[in-house]
Write an enzyme that holds these catalytic residues in place. Structure first.
Site, PDB file in Angstrom:
ATOM      1  N   SER A 161      49.542  23.623  -7.967  1.00  0.00           N
ATOM      2  CA  SER A 161      50.262  23.811  -7.845  1.00  0.00           C
ATOM      3  C   SER A 161      51.454  22.899  -6.362  1.00  0.00           C
ATOM      4  CB  SER A 161      51.162  23.940  -8.048  1.00  0.00           C
ATOM      5  OG  SER A 161      53.551  24.382  -8.007  1.00  0.00           O
ATOM      6  N   TYR A 174      53.881  32.797  -9.098  1.00  0.00           N
ATOM      7  CA  TYR A 174      53.771  31.774  -9.605  1.00  0.00           C
ATOM      8  C   TYR A 174      53.213  30.867  -8.493  1.00  0.00           C
ATOM      9  CZ  TYR A 174      53.240  26.858 -11.126  1.00  0.00           C
ATOM     10  OH  TYR A 174      53.647  25.419 -11.586  1.00  0.00           O
TER      11      TYR A 174
HETATM   12  N1  LIG Z   1      55.370  20.684 -14.999  1.00  0.00           N
HETATM   13  C1  LIG Z   1      54.913  20.286 -13.743  1.00  0.00           C
HETATM   14  O1  LIG Z   1      55.963  20.087 -13.010  1.00  0.00           O
HETATM   15  C2  LIG Z   1      54.050  21.206 -13.259  1.00  0.00           C
HETATM   16  C3  LIG Z   1      53.921  21.001 -11.666  1.00  0.00           C
HETATM   17  C4  LIG Z   1      52.456  21.722 -11.309  1.00  0.00           C
HETATM   18  C5  LIG Z   1      51.335  22.700 -12.096  1.00  0.00           C
HETATM   19  N2  LIG Z   1      51.598  22.379 -12.958  1.00  0.00           N
HETATM   20  C6  LIG Z   1      51.235  22.952 -14.031  1.00  0.00           C
HETATM   21  O2  LIG Z   1      50.567  21.971 -15.109  1.00  0.00           O
HETATM   22  C7  LIG Z   1      49.983  23.415 -15.829  1.00  0.00           C
HETATM   23  C8  LIG Z   1      50.392  22.851 -16.934  1.00  0.00           C
HETATM   24  O3  LIG Z   1      52.229  23.386 -17.477  1.00  0.00           O
HETATM   25  P1  LIG Z   1      53.031  22.082 -18.001  1.00  0.00           P
HETATM   26  O4  LIG Z   1      54.278  21.666 -17.027  1.00  0.00           O
HETATM   27  O5  LIG Z   1      52.762  21.346 -19.247  1.00  0.00           O
HETATM   28  O6  LIG Z   1      53.631  23.814 -18.740  1.00  0.00           O
HETATM   29  P2  LIG Z   1      53.542  23.874 -20.780  1.00  0.00           P
HETATM   30  O7  LIG Z   1      54.701  22.899 -21.325  1.00  0.00           O
HETATM   31  O8  LIG Z   1      54.281  25.328 -20.035  1.00  0.00           O
HETATM   32  O9  LIG Z   1      52.391  24.241 -21.339  1.00  0.00           O
HETATM   33  C9  LIG Z   1      51.292  24.894 -20.892  1.00  0.00           C
HETATM   34  C10 LIG Z   1      50.425  25.311 -21.615  1.00  0.00           C
HETATM   35  O10 LIG Z   1      49.857  26.893 -21.693  1.00  0.00           O
HETATM   36  C11 LIG Z   1      49.861  27.281 -22.948  1.00  0.00           C
HETATM   37  N3  LIG Z   1      48.899  28.907 -21.917  1.00  0.00           N
HETATM   38  C12 LIG Z   1      50.024  29.624 -21.142  1.00  0.00           C
HETATM   39  N4  LIG Z   1      49.548  30.979 -21.683  1.00  0.00           N
HETATM   40  C13 LIG Z   1      48.343  31.099 -22.038  1.00  0.00           C
HETATM   41  C14 LIG Z   1      47.276  31.848 -22.310  1.00  0.00           C
HETATM   42  N5  LIG Z   1      47.595  32.825 -21.530  1.00  0.00           N
HETATM   43  N6  LIG Z   1      46.297  31.048 -23.159  1.00  0.00           N
HETATM   44  C15 LIG Z   1      46.144  29.810 -24.016  1.00  0.00           C
HETATM   45  N7  LIG Z   1      47.550  29.132 -23.423  1.00  0.00           N
HETATM   46  C16 LIG Z   1      48.127  29.351 -22.374  1.00  0.00           C
HETATM   47  C17 LIG Z   1      51.186  27.665 -23.448  1.00  0.00           C
HETATM   48  O11 LIG Z   1      51.224  28.030 -24.428  1.00  0.00           O
HETATM   49  P3  LIG Z   1      52.329  29.244 -24.553  1.00  0.00           P
HETATM   50  O12 LIG Z   1      53.472  28.561 -23.368  1.00  0.00           O
HETATM   51  O13 LIG Z   1      52.893  29.692 -26.226  1.00  0.00           O
HETATM   52  O14 LIG Z   1      51.845  30.327 -23.541  1.00  0.00           O
HETATM   53  C18 LIG Z   1      51.336  26.289 -23.038  1.00  0.00           C
HETATM   54  O15 LIG Z   1      51.027  25.063 -24.470  1.00  0.00           O
HETATM   55  C19 LIG Z   1      50.454  25.303 -15.784  1.00  0.00           C
HETATM   56  O16 LIG Z   1      49.455  25.454 -14.709  1.00  0.00           O
HETATM   57  C20 LIG Z   1      51.110  24.490 -14.485  1.00  0.00           C
HETATM   58  O17 LIG Z   1      51.535  25.514 -13.923  1.00  0.00           O
HETATM   59  C21 LIG Z   1      52.869  22.353 -13.661  1.00  0.00           C
END
Ligand SMILES: NC(=O)c1ccc[n+]([C@@H]2O[C@H](COP(=O)([O-])OP(=O)(O)OC[C@H]3O[C@@H](n4cnc5c(N)ncnc54)[C@H](OP(=O)(O)O)[C@@H]3O)[C@@H](O)[C@H]2O)c1
Length: 271
Positions: A161, A174
């Site tokens: 991130s 985070y």
């Molecule tokens: N979106 C952004 O702007 C952004 C920017 C930088 C980095 N990221 C990184 O990209 C990655 C994905 O983010 P996203 O934006 O796609 O988030 P998201 O829409 O919240 O999706 C994350 C997924 O991971 C699952 N997850 C969380 N904890 C888990 C666990 N203990 N075991 C198995 N699955 C789990 C969640 O399920 P539940 O919610 O049901 O737990 C959800 O389906 C993350 O690592 C995030 O930090 C995102």
């Protein structure tokens, strides 16, 4: 003086980027970035193992001419639980006999009234954030690296991130988790490079997913974040697919230990 010769490998451009038949684990694959990354690998002909805490929706249909590796192996597990990481790795080997790529994408960004309070709520947010973003990723990466070392090849992609390298308000757990994951990548890259395992960080900028939906919908926060993006738009999860395929493929065979920002130019921007 002549250097060591490059390893044998594909030389045509399409072969360099080919991931057909590779076995790829993507965590957090039910929605958002993980769903797009898993769909991207499936559409490129990889065998995909999708891992999430929640039920995994069907993969989107792929183009007719696309190579199809078969249905994904879907595993519904909470990655913070006990032996879930070794269970995921065992299930992958049972089904496919090898592991070529791990995308450590599952992550959480949890709200907390006062993350600096000495309170049960703040403690719980800290613990859960470190458990998902760092410790679960560590256990999977540790096991995956050993399997890949035995094979003599593999690629691990840790999703970090902007918060791993810049200061953002109100979410210290985070940032700490992502910064530690970023550094873990370097340790793994150093320790497993000789065995052909490459380990890199994929660093997304602001991507519109459930995680960022509140700030995407808030006009002031939306505009404030947009003002940092040289490409003048928020990212979409699909923007991460090409960079992931690159890091997974032989096109990146001499790439390890890097940060690959996919952020619309956020980190590079001056004025
Ligand atoms: N979106 C952004 O702007 C952004 C920017 C930088 C980095 N990221 C990184 O990209 C990655 C994905 O983010 P996203 O934006 O796609 O988030 P998201 O829409 O919240 O999706 C994350 C997924 O991971 C699952 N997850 C969380 N904890 C888990 C666990 N203990 N075991 C198995 N699955 C789990 C969640 O399920 P539940 O919610 O049901 O737990 C959800 O389906 C993350 O690592 C995030 O930090 C995102």
């Amino acid at each position: 003086m002549a250097g060591a010769s490059a390893p044998e490998g594909p030389s045509t451009t399409s072969a360099l980027f080919d991931v057909t038949g590779r076995v790829v684990i993507v965590t957090g694959a039910a929605r958002g970035n993980g769903a797009a990354i898993a769909a991207g690998f499936a559409a490129a002909g990889a065998h995909v193992v999708r891992v999430d805490r929640i039920d995994l929706p069907p993969l989107p249909p792929v183009e007719e001419q696309a190579p199809v590796a078969g249905p994904p192996l879907d595993l519904t597990v909470d990655l913070v639980e006990g032996r879930s990481a070794s269970g995921v790795l065992e299930a992958t080997l049972d089904s496919f006999g090898r592991l070529d790529v791990l995308v450590n994408n599952a992550g959480v960004s949890l709200a907390c009234d006062d993350p600096y309070a000495d309170s049960p709520d703040a403690e719980a947010v800290w613990d859960r954030t470190l458990a998902v973003n760092l410790e679960a990723a560590w256990r999977l990466a540790r096991g995956a690296a050993r399997i890949m070392a035995g094979q003599g090849s593999g690629s691990i992609i840790n999703v970090t991130s902007l918060g791993a390298v810049r200061g953002f308000p109100g979410n210290p757990s985070y940032q700490a988790s992502k910064a530690a994951l970023r550094q873990l990548t370097l340790a793994l890259a150093r320790d497993f490079g000789k065995q052909g395992v490459r380990v890199n960080n994929l660093c997304p900028g602001y991507i519109h997913t459930a995680m960022t939906d509140a700030s995407f919908r808030d006009p002031q926060k939306h505009a404030e974040r947009l003002s940092h993006m040289m490409l003048d738009r928020w990212g979409m999860s699909e923007d991460l697919v090409g960079p992931c395929l690159f890091l997974a493929s032989d096109a990146a065979r001499y790439v390890t230990g890097i940060d690959l920002p996919v952020d619309g130019g956020w980190l590079a921007r001056g004025l």
